[in-house]
Design an enzyme around this catalytic site. Sequence first.
Site, PDB file in Angstrom:
ATOM      1  CD  GLU A 195      -2.886   1.035   2.397  1.00 42.05           C
ATOM      2  OE1 GLU A 195      -3.777   1.912   2.482  1.00 42.05           O
ATOM      3  OE2 GLU A 195      -2.754   0.115   3.236  1.00 42.05           O
ATOM      4  N   GLY A 200      -7.907   5.124   7.743  1.00 41.63           N
ATOM      5  CA  GLY A 200      -8.641   5.020   8.984  1.00 41.63           C
ATOM      6  C   GLY A 200      -7.999   4.056   9.960  1.00 41.63           C
ATOM      7  CB  ALA A 201      -7.396   0.604   9.948  1.00 44.16           C
ATOM      8  CB  SER A 202      -2.754   1.131   8.301  1.00 44.22           C
ATOM      9  OG  SER A 202      -3.103   1.300   6.938  1.00 44.22           O
ATOM     10  CB  THR A 203      -0.403   6.065   8.987  1.00 43.08           C
ATOM     11  OG1 THR A 203       0.155   7.181   8.294  1.00 43.08           O
ATOM     12  CG2 THR A 203       0.516   5.680  10.122  1.00 43.08           C
ATOM     13  CD  GLN A 204      -0.131   2.545   4.797  1.00 44.57           C
ATOM     14  OE1 GLN A 204      -0.567   1.870   5.729  1.00 44.57           O
ATOM     15  NE2 GLN A 204      -0.912   3.390   4.127  1.00 44.57           N
TER      16      GLN A 204
END
EC number: 3.6.1.5
Length: 510
Positions: free
Chosen positions: A174, A216-220
């Site tokens: 992602e 909403g649930a993860s960050t990259q």
Amino acid sequence: MEDRKESELKNFCSRNILIILGFSSIAAVIALIAVGLTQNKPLPENVKYGIVLDAGSSHTSLYIYKWPAEKENDTGVVHQITECKLKGPGISRYAQKLSEIDIYLTPCMVRATQVVPQSQHQETPVYLGATAGMRLLRIENEQLANTVLIAVARSLSKYHFDFQGARIITGQEEGAYGWITINYLLGKFSQKLNWLNLKPNEGSALETYGALDLGGASTQITFVPQNKKIESPSNALHFRLYGRDYSVYTHSFLCYGKDQALRQKLAKDIQGTNGILRDPCFHPGYETVMNVSDLYSSPCTKKFERTLPFDQFQIQGTGNYQQCRQSILQLFNTSSCPYSHCSFNGVFLPPLHGDFGAFSAYYYVMEFLNFTSEETPSQEEMTDTMEKFCSQPWEELKTYFGDVKEKYLSEYCFSGAYILSLLLSGYHFTADSWKNIHFMGKIQSSNVGWTLGYMLNLTNMIPAEEPLSAPLSHATYIFLMVLFSLILVAGVIVGVCFFYKPSYFWKDMV
């Protein structure tokens, strides 16, 4: 008598010769026009289509892409032509209502059948990539996550496209595909020419942007390190795009998307209370009630789970930005680092380098707070704005932003504070490097996100077709044009001479 016969013969011959020359000239003109039109008529558009569904934690969007079959350095030149947002939550929410997935997907899939020419339906690939919402469901119940993907695949297979599968993409994928999208849209993969020697400027193609993605649930976070040394092999990915090789650093922080980060903060802060949480991340006068079971239902909050003497708790906003930020910073563990540099929670992070594009929730939150101008506001300006915004009374805010859903409006104070905390304390952006962050929503009418990068990478696996060519080869075309031109010129010259100086043709007969 003989003179009269000779004169009649000459007139007869002259008339027939002129008729032959006239027909020859007309035939030559027609042939020239026919060859020219045939050779230069527009060729049919030789394009391919691809469909990618982004199944996020809070919603699903469908994107349709288009690219020429003749590829550029083995990678298709891809453009977004349509976006369709599905009505409803992310697919992970349909785990207990699988029968509704068909209805959920139908409107956008029908839209796709209308946009893609029917003659190309069977050769148009369809991919569904599920992100952090489904990653969390897989952690919680792998069998249930697989059941959801099977139901989605069954529904998408009903359409006459070339369905390639529905899968959960990794956080690293992602992040990396988002990096590809930004740099593709900004033209960072194209070599620029030096006007003096018309050779590619090697340096220009290497100055890529980093990518900051917040869901909403993860960050990259993804970028090319300056020294290209990545101490943690799991954070290294390699790509070949447009004839170049790229080694990028990427990491995905599951549970650190803005929605799950808020859940973590609430689960942490509710401990030791009597069921009433006075929260500085919500506006003064804001109140809401939440079930403890809902708070602990996410794998992200399991580490904070405790047996509490109440089943519900009330949130009462106090609206204090500085206190809110201090509460958020407790989510980032920066006490230990097994590498030369770390972000938080012991995760390797090379020194930041170059410009960064921040998109998805970064952009939506900052756009609402009016921080998306061409020049990124300074930290001081953003802090001042956030302090004023968070302290605004809830009733006053609702009146001013009446068209914004209350759920989103109530969380902008937390989301803004969380973004600043993540970038400054989590990723260690400084006052100098802060100005290199650019908040992006769309570039050249294409959404900034992982799906376009996903499509670009996948086109490397689609063989390029031979370019459509003109009906005649170049040599044949030139030969025919010259031949018919000479016939036309010769006919005109002979006709003119015969008409004005017929004696030259009959002197031998006199």
